[in-house]
Design an enzyme around this catalytic site. Sequence first.
Site, PDB file in Angstrom:
ATOM      1  N   CYS A 114       0.807  -1.218   0.000  1.00  0.00           N
ATOM      2  CA  CYS A 114       0.000   0.000   0.000  1.00  0.00           C
ATOM      3  C   CYS A 114       0.846   1.276   0.000  1.00  0.00           C
ATOM      4  O   CYS A 114       0.623   2.181  -0.817  1.00  0.00           O
ATOM      5  CB  CYS A 114      -0.969  -0.004   1.177  1.00  0.00           C
ATOM      6  SG  CYS A 114      -0.211  -0.394   2.766  1.00  0.00           S
TER       7      CYS A 114
ATOM      8  N   GLN B 286       1.536   5.532   8.756  1.00  0.00           N
ATOM      9  CA  GLN B 286       0.536   4.565   8.302  1.00  0.00           C
ATOM     10  C   GLN B 286      -0.635   4.445   9.278  1.00  0.00           C
ATOM     11  O   GLN B 286      -0.456   4.224  10.482  1.00  0.00           O
ATOM     12  CB  GLN B 286       1.208   3.210   8.053  1.00  0.00           C
ATOM     13  CG  GLN B 286       2.251   3.317   6.951  1.00  0.00           C
ATOM     14  CD  GLN B 286       2.866   1.986   6.541  1.00  0.00           C
ATOM     15  OE1 GLN B 286       4.031   1.933   6.165  1.00  0.00           O
ATOM     16  NE2 GLN B 286       2.110   0.906   6.597  1.00  0.00           N
TER      17      GLN B 286
ATOM     18  N   HIS C 250      -2.804   6.568   4.358  1.00  0.00           N
ATOM     19  CA  HIS C 250      -1.378   6.639   4.692  1.00  0.00           C
ATOM     20  C   HIS C 250      -0.772   7.926   4.137  1.00  0.00           C
ATOM     21  O   HIS C 250      -1.172   8.412   3.071  1.00  0.00           O
ATOM     22  CB  HIS C 250      -0.614   5.461   4.080  1.00  0.00           C
ATOM     23  CG  HIS C 250      -0.900   4.130   4.718  1.00  0.00           C
ATOM     24  ND1 HIS C 250      -1.651   3.976   5.856  1.00  0.00           N
ATOM     25  CD2 HIS C 250      -0.498   2.872   4.352  1.00  0.00           C
ATOM     26  CE1 HIS C 250      -1.712   2.689   6.172  1.00  0.00           C
ATOM     27  NE2 HIS C 250      -1.028   2.005   5.279  1.00  0.00           N
TER      28      HIS C 250
END
Length: 333
Positions: free
Chosen positions: A129, A156, A242
């Site tokens: 991600c 994150q 994030h």
Amino acid sequence: MKLYTVAVLGATGAVGQEMMKILAERNFPVGKLIPLASARSAGKTVKFKGEDVTIQEACDTAFEGVDIVLGAAENDIAQKFAPAIVKAGAVFVDNSSAFRLDPKVPLIVPEINPEDVRWHSGIIANPNCSTIITVTAVNALNQLSPIRTMTASTYQAVSGAGAGGPIELMNEVEALRKGETYEPKVFSHQIAYNLIPQIGGEQFEGYTSEEMKMQNEGRKIMHLPELKVSCTCVRVPVVRSHSISVSVHFDRPVTVEQAREVLKDAPGVKLVDDLKNKQYPMPLDTSNQDIVFVGRIRPDLTDDNGLCLWCCGDQVRKGAATNAIQIAELLVE
């Protein structure tokens, strides 16, 4: 229009649920949806386009007649079922890290290397991600000068650890408000009002597995085999989306104005960079959508060939589910 039989492996998890939602949102040509999960979830139902669809148990025979399998399960599950998926003639778009660095498996961010979809042999990997968000933000800068190295810090969100992450954060906040204690279960330490500078186990010279993904996956996606990245991954008490602070170092100088010019037109990117008016990417603004916001572009004062920037993106959507469905869209094109 041809319709496709699509299976979602890990349909009950956060990413699997998001995949089904985005399939409907993007009007992917689904003729039949097959949600797959463990035996304990089999027989339950999930909603797809307003209809109840029964979850089936994931097993080798479940992939017969399937065109595309969207993987939202852990590495061991992906590795267990990949042979059966390929044997059944389906294409496995896998969100786990099981196949990302396999030289025979493409690792794709559609805005960057869509052409790599052509050489798959039944498996295509979806990147990490934070890697997806970061490379989407910086890749267009390669037009100006090849990227040599990057120094990154990720911030994150707790939802990156699964559905239990936000619950633990909220429970801790409530316990602290009442003066009570709460024993962490999802994270190694209290996450409320705290930062945890470790995601993943140690992999190389004190760097964690999560931190090494930025270099190793970034090389493969951007076709920069010599790219070097120093990364620090930090879990922060943010629910979703994030954020990454990154210094990008080039072969030759790149100006802030040049960077802004290419980024404002870069696919999958929104330039939000107006410090005077307090406009910059933030998690609250980037959640529940699929664009990576980029801002705070400025010279790197330690390197005449460097720029610093800040980017944010929804790690459940663009960082996982949406990117996988964009790959599936490349397949059906």
